[in-house]
Structures are given as structure tokens and as C-alpha cells.
Design a protein around this motif. Structure first.
Motif, PDB file in Angstrom:
ATOM      1  N   LEU A  96       0.826  -1.212   0.000  1.00  0.00           N
ATOM      2  CA  LEU A  96       0.000   0.000   0.000  1.00  0.00           C
ATOM      3  C   LEU A  96       0.858   1.259   0.000  1.00  0.00           C
ATOM      4  CD1 LEU A  96      -2.818  -0.997   2.524  1.00  0.00           C
ATOM      5  CD2 LEU A  96      -2.898  -1.048   0.022  1.00  0.00           C
ATOM      6  N   ALA A  97       1.915   1.273   0.814  1.00  0.00           N
ATOM      7  CA  ALA A  97       2.747   2.474   0.908  1.00  0.00           C
ATOM      8  C   ALA A  97       3.515   2.735  -0.377  1.00  0.00           C
ATOM      9  CB  ALA A  97       3.707   2.349   2.093  1.00  0.00           C
ATOM     10  N   THR A  98       4.103   1.698  -0.984  1.00  0.00           N
ATOM     11  CA  THR A  98       4.843   1.914  -2.226  1.00  0.00           C
ATOM     12  C   THR A  98       3.910   2.334  -3.361  1.00  0.00           C
ATOM     13  OG1 THR A  98       4.744  -0.472  -2.673  1.00  0.00           O
ATOM     14  CG2 THR A  98       6.753   0.369  -1.649  1.00  0.00           C
ATOM     15  N   THR A  99       2.692   1.809  -3.354  1.00  0.00           N
ATOM     16  CA  THR A  99       1.723   2.217  -4.372  1.00  0.00           C
ATOM     17  C   THR A  99       1.288   3.657  -4.151  1.00  0.00           C
ATOM     18  OG1 THR A  99       0.949  -0.068  -4.567  1.00  0.00           O
ATOM     19  CG2 THR A  99      -0.486   1.656  -5.440  1.00  0.00           C
ATOM     20  N   ALA A 100       1.016   4.008  -2.899  1.00  0.00           N
ATOM     21  CA  ALA A 100       0.619   5.387  -2.599  1.00  0.00           C
ATOM     22  C   ALA A 100       1.731   6.370  -2.934  1.00  0.00           C
ATOM     23  CB  ALA A 100       0.235   5.501  -1.128  1.00  0.00           C
ATOM     24  N   ALA A 101       2.989   5.958  -2.729  1.00  0.00           N
ATOM     25  CA  ALA A 101       4.134   6.834  -3.002  1.00  0.00           C
ATOM     26  C   ALA A 101       4.529   6.833  -4.464  1.00  0.00           C
ATOM     27  CB  ALA A 101       5.329   6.409  -2.154  1.00  0.00           C
ATOM     28  N   ASP A 102       4.026   5.849  -5.228  1.00  0.00           N
ATOM     29  CA  ASP A 102       4.454   5.658  -6.612  1.00  0.00           C
ATOM     30  C   ASP A 102       5.968   5.514  -6.689  1.00  0.00           C
ATOM     31  OD1 ASP A 102       4.190   5.271  -9.330  1.00  0.00           O
ATOM     32  OD2 ASP A 102       4.306   7.402  -9.801  1.00  0.00           O
ATOM     33  N   GLY A 103       6.511   4.722  -5.792  1.00  0.00           N
ATOM     34  CA  GLY A 103       7.952   4.490  -5.776  1.00  0.00           C
ATOM     35  C   GLY A 103       8.305   3.428  -4.774  1.00  0.00           C
ATOM     36  N   PRO A 104       9.550   2.986  -4.765  1.00  0.00           N
ATOM     37  CA  PRO A 104       9.975   1.942  -3.844  1.00  0.00           C
ATOM     38  C   PRO A 104      10.081   2.449  -2.408  1.00  0.00           C
ATOM     39  CG  PRO A 104      11.836   2.737  -5.108  1.00  0.00           C
ATOM     40  CD  PRO A 104      10.630   3.414  -5.669  1.00  0.00           C
ATOM     41  N   LEU A 105      10.534   1.575  -1.527  1.00  0.00           N
ATOM     42  CA  LEU A 105      10.537   1.873  -0.100  1.00  0.00           C
ATOM     43  C   LEU A 105      11.373   3.101   0.232  1.00  0.00           C
ATOM     44  CD1 LEU A 105       9.728   1.084   2.766  1.00  0.00           C
ATOM     45  CD2 LEU A 105      11.604  -0.580   2.772  1.00  0.00           C
ATOM     46  N   GLY A 106      12.465   3.311  -0.486  1.00  0.00           N
ATOM     47  CA  GLY A 106      13.286   4.480  -0.226  1.00  0.00           C
ATOM     48  C   GLY A 106      12.529   5.783  -0.398  1.00  0.00           C
ATOM     49  N   ILE A 107      11.603   5.826  -1.342  1.00  0.00           N
ATOM     50  CA  ILE A 107      10.789   7.023  -1.553  1.00  0.00           C
ATOM     51  C   ILE A 107       9.796   7.190  -0.408  1.00  0.00           C
ATOM     52  CG2 ILE A 107       9.194   8.167  -3.128  1.00  0.00           C
ATOM     53  CD1 ILE A 107      12.112   7.890  -4.099  1.00  0.00           C
ATOM     54  N   VAL A 108       9.240   6.078   0.075  1.00  0.00           N
ATOM     55  CA  VAL A 108       8.338   6.141   1.222  1.00  0.00           C
ATOM     56  C   VAL A 108       9.063   6.734   2.424  1.00  0.00           C
ATOM     57  CG1 VAL A 108       6.943   4.785   2.825  1.00  0.00           C
ATOM     58  CG2 VAL A 108       7.007   4.159   0.395  1.00  0.00           C
ATOM     59  N   ARG A 109      10.288   6.300   2.647  1.00  0.00           N
ATOM     60  CA  ARG A 109      11.038   6.772   3.818  1.00  0.00           C
ATOM     61  C   ARG A 109      11.356   8.259   3.753  1.00  0.00           C
ATOM     62  NH1 ARG A 109      15.053   1.563   3.624  1.00  0.00           N
ATOM     63  NH2 ARG A 109      13.819   0.162   4.959  1.00  0.00           N
ATOM     64  N   ARG A 110      11.411   8.820   2.557  1.00  0.00           N
ATOM     65  CA  ARG A 110      11.728  10.237   2.416  1.00  0.00           C
ATOM     66  C   ARG A 110      10.527  11.132   2.690  1.00  0.00           C
ATOM     67  NH1 ARG A 110      15.560  10.609  -2.969  1.00  0.00           N
ATOM     68  NH2 ARG A 110      17.061   9.003  -2.341  1.00  0.00           N
ATOM     69  N   ARG A 111       9.369  10.528   2.869  1.00  0.00           N
ATOM     70  CA  ARG A 111       8.155  11.290   3.122  1.00  0.00           C
ATOM     71  C   ARG A 111       7.668  10.948   4.530  1.00  0.00           C
ATOM     72  NH1 ARG A 111       4.702  10.178  -2.297  1.00  0.00           N
ATOM     73  NH2 ARG A 111       3.136  11.287  -1.055  1.00  0.00           N
TER      74      ARG A 111
END
Length: 346
Positions: free
Chosen positions: A222-237
């Protein structure tokens, strides 16, 4: 042993290649369009494991006897895939490796006690028919025998809300991993997978097999889809990263209410230590415009159980809403315009 792979996507191709390399006969069950472009060789590309090319036959319909039928399609494609398996076939073992909680019910109806419950932790992506990129260092399979109705059934299908077999159901006396026909099948498959270089953990409880993967996969997907990117992008938000961690705790709470205890601190540690490049097939499918995705199969059983057990899941609900917005199809899917650039995954 003879193995059939129903669903030649990333998981199915990686599994089939490993089994074929170990000397087993492997047949891929493919759609007509994919088989027409398949050249008879599974090509595995991996910086971590090395490249591999092995021969494997492909058929559009499985009507020959096999020892093991591995079901590796995604949940939305399950019914159509099973239609490509001759009804008279009775493999010794049927091993579904789908994500979610509800699929064992329909498979048990068709295959009875021959159906095991399975889950696999692997990051593998099909790039063309017969071609797969294996991105993860790990490949771990968990297996259990069915126990008369527990796995895949919500509380509305059980004798009481706390879990247990269905009313009137007879528990599978072979569900013990150490004795009986079921135990022997699990032991035999564990040896086969180990010889193929894949880890395998036999479990006693089929519900645990499904939940222990889902509590990790669902928040991450869910988080990677919401971020439209991999886990590293999720962590930056920060806000999205906080939702990911809260959703993981909530998933563990729902699992516990469903009688499966998962250590949420260990889960959070796993999420904290996964590489930033870690991605999910749900995000890739949504980004590529593939419809339907497995979003509903991942989220709906968990949200339904949360309601049934009166467990509050605001973070899961919010992430599911954001992922659904990403998934909502346009009339013509647009080319994927990622919100991150190459190299920004750590």
C-alpha cells in the motif's frame, strides 16, 4: 518429480527455473499470447544470484499428470487460470503461493486435502514471457497442510468469532508437520525446495503461513503504491513513513484478533532494514496500468476481519484509500511517469 507452474509471472518463473536447475521436470502453463512468444527457455537475470537459463516446456492447458501443481497467478486471475487445468487431474500436492487470505477456500473446494497452504517471500519481476529479474537475496517458502477450514475463512465462516474450524468441519488429521500423509508431503516438498536452493519452512498452522507474509506485504504494498515508488521514496516522506509503520502495527493487531500472533517489533525492524530499492508487484502493476490488480485481494479480507473483530485500522484504511486512487483506471492507461529518478531508491 514433475512440477507444473500455473502462472508464469515473476514468482512462477523464478520457482520453475530453480526446480529445473535441480533436475526436476517443469512444465509452464501459459496463456496463448504468452506461449506464442516463449522460446522454451526460462532466463533468470540476477545481480545477486547470477544469470541462469534452463529449458522448460510450456502448454496452454494442463491435461497431463504431475506430482506438484504450483499456483503462482495473482488472485484476480485465479479462476481463469484454474480453467486451464483439466478437471480430472489429481496432483499429489497443490501449492498456492498467492497473496491474501481468501483463496484457500476455493482451492480446497476443488482439490480437497491435496491442497496445501503456501506463501513465498521473494522479489522477482517478469520482464517478458520466460524472462525474469530476481531482485531479492532471499527466496523463502512457508507451507502447511489445510486443517478443515481455518485458512482463508473469516469469522463468519467459523464456529465462533475467535477462530477455529467451521461448524461441522472435520480437522485434517494430517495437518501435523511431522506425521501422517500431510507431514510426509510437507517434508518431501521441503527437501525438493532445499535441493533447488530455496528455503522452506513447514508450519503447523495454515493461517499463520498466510498472515505472517501479509502483515509485511500489505503495508509495504500500500505504501509503495501510494508513493508511486519503492521503499526508499516512502522513507523520504515522513507522513507516509509514519503511516507505513502504523499500518504494520494495525495488521499485526488484526492478525492477533484472528488468532495469529505476530511480533510487531520484529516486523517494524524488518521494515526498517529492508533495502530502499525494495518494491512490490502491486505498485509495479498499478504503475504499468495493469487491471485488475491484487489490491482488493490484499486489503478487503484484512479490513473485513478488522470490522468483525472491532479492531481500529485508520492507517491501513488511509493507505488503502490512497492506493485505490492510484489504481483507479483511466479510459486509456497513461504511460507510467514515476515520481522518482533512477538511483533514488536508497
Amino acid at each position: 518429480m514433475r512440477h507444473a507452474i500455473l502462472g508464469a509471472g515473476g514468482v512462477g518463473l523464478a520457482l520453475g527455473a530453480a526446480l529445473a536447475r535441480a533436475g526436476h521436470e517443469v512444465v509452464l502453463v501459459m496463456r496463448e499470447s504468452s506461449r506464442a512468444r516463449y522460446r522454451g527457455v526460462i532466463d533468470v537475470h540476477s545481480k545477486l544470484h547470477g544469470d541462469l537459463a534452463v529449458e522448460a516446456r510450456a502448454v496452454e492447458r494442463l491435461d497431463e499428470p504431475v506430482d506438484v501443481l504450483w499456483v503462482t497467478v495473482k488472485a484476480p486471475a485465479l479462476d481463469a487460470a484454474l480453467a486451464r487445468v483439466a478437471p480430472r487431474l489429481t496432483p499429489d500436492s497443490v501449492v498456492p503461493l498467492l497473496n491474501g487470505l481468501d483463496h484457500p477456500r476455493s482451492l480446497r473446494t476443488r482439490f480437497g486435502p491435496r491442497q496445501l497452504v503456501g506463501a513465498i517471500l521473494i522479489e522477482a519481476e517478469r520482464t517478458a514471457p520466460g524472462r525474469v529479474t530476481w531482485n531479492s537475496l532471499y527466496a523463502e517458502v512457508s507451507l502447511a497442510t489445510t486443517d478443515g477450514g481455518r485458512a482463508g475463512d473469516g469469522p463468519e465462516d467459523r464456529g465462533h468469532a475467535g477462530g477455529g474450524p467451521e461448524r461441522g468441519a472435520v480437522a485434517d488429521t494430517d495437518s501435523d508437520t511431522g506425521t501422517g500423509t500431510g507431514g510426509r508431503r510437507l517434508g518431501g516438498l521441503a527437501e525438493v525446495l532445499a535441493d533447488a536452493g530455496l528455503g522452506c519452512t513447514p508450519e503447523r498452522d495454515p493461517a499463520s503461513v498466510l498472515w505472517r507474509k501479509l502483515v509485511l506485504l500489505l503495508p509495504l504494498a500500500l505504501a509503495t503504491t501510494a508513493a508511486d515508488g519503492p521503499l526508499g521514496i516512502v522513507r523520504r516522506r515522513p507522513e507516509l513513513s509514519a503511516l507505513l509503520r502504523d499500518a504494520a502495527r494495525e495488521a499485526c493487531a488484526v492478525a492477533a484478533a484472528d488468532t495469529v500472533v505476530v511480533d510487531d517489533q520484529n516486523l517494524l525492524h524488518t521494515l526498517d532494514t529492508l533495502p530502499g530499492r525494495t518494491d512490490t508487484s502491486l505498485h509495479r502493476d498499478v504503475a504499468a496500468g495493469i487491471r485488475p490488480t491484487e489490491l482488493a485481494a490484499l486489503t478487503e479480507p484484512v479490513l473485513r476481519r478488522a470490522r468483525d473483530h472491532h479492531v481500529a485500522v485508520p492507517a491501513l484504511t488511509e493507505l488503502a484509500r490512497r492506493a485505490a486512487e492510484r489504481e483507479r483506471p483511466a479510459e486509456v492507461p497513461a504511460p507510467h511517469r514515476s515520481t522518482y529518478r533512477k538511483g533514488e531508491t536508497s
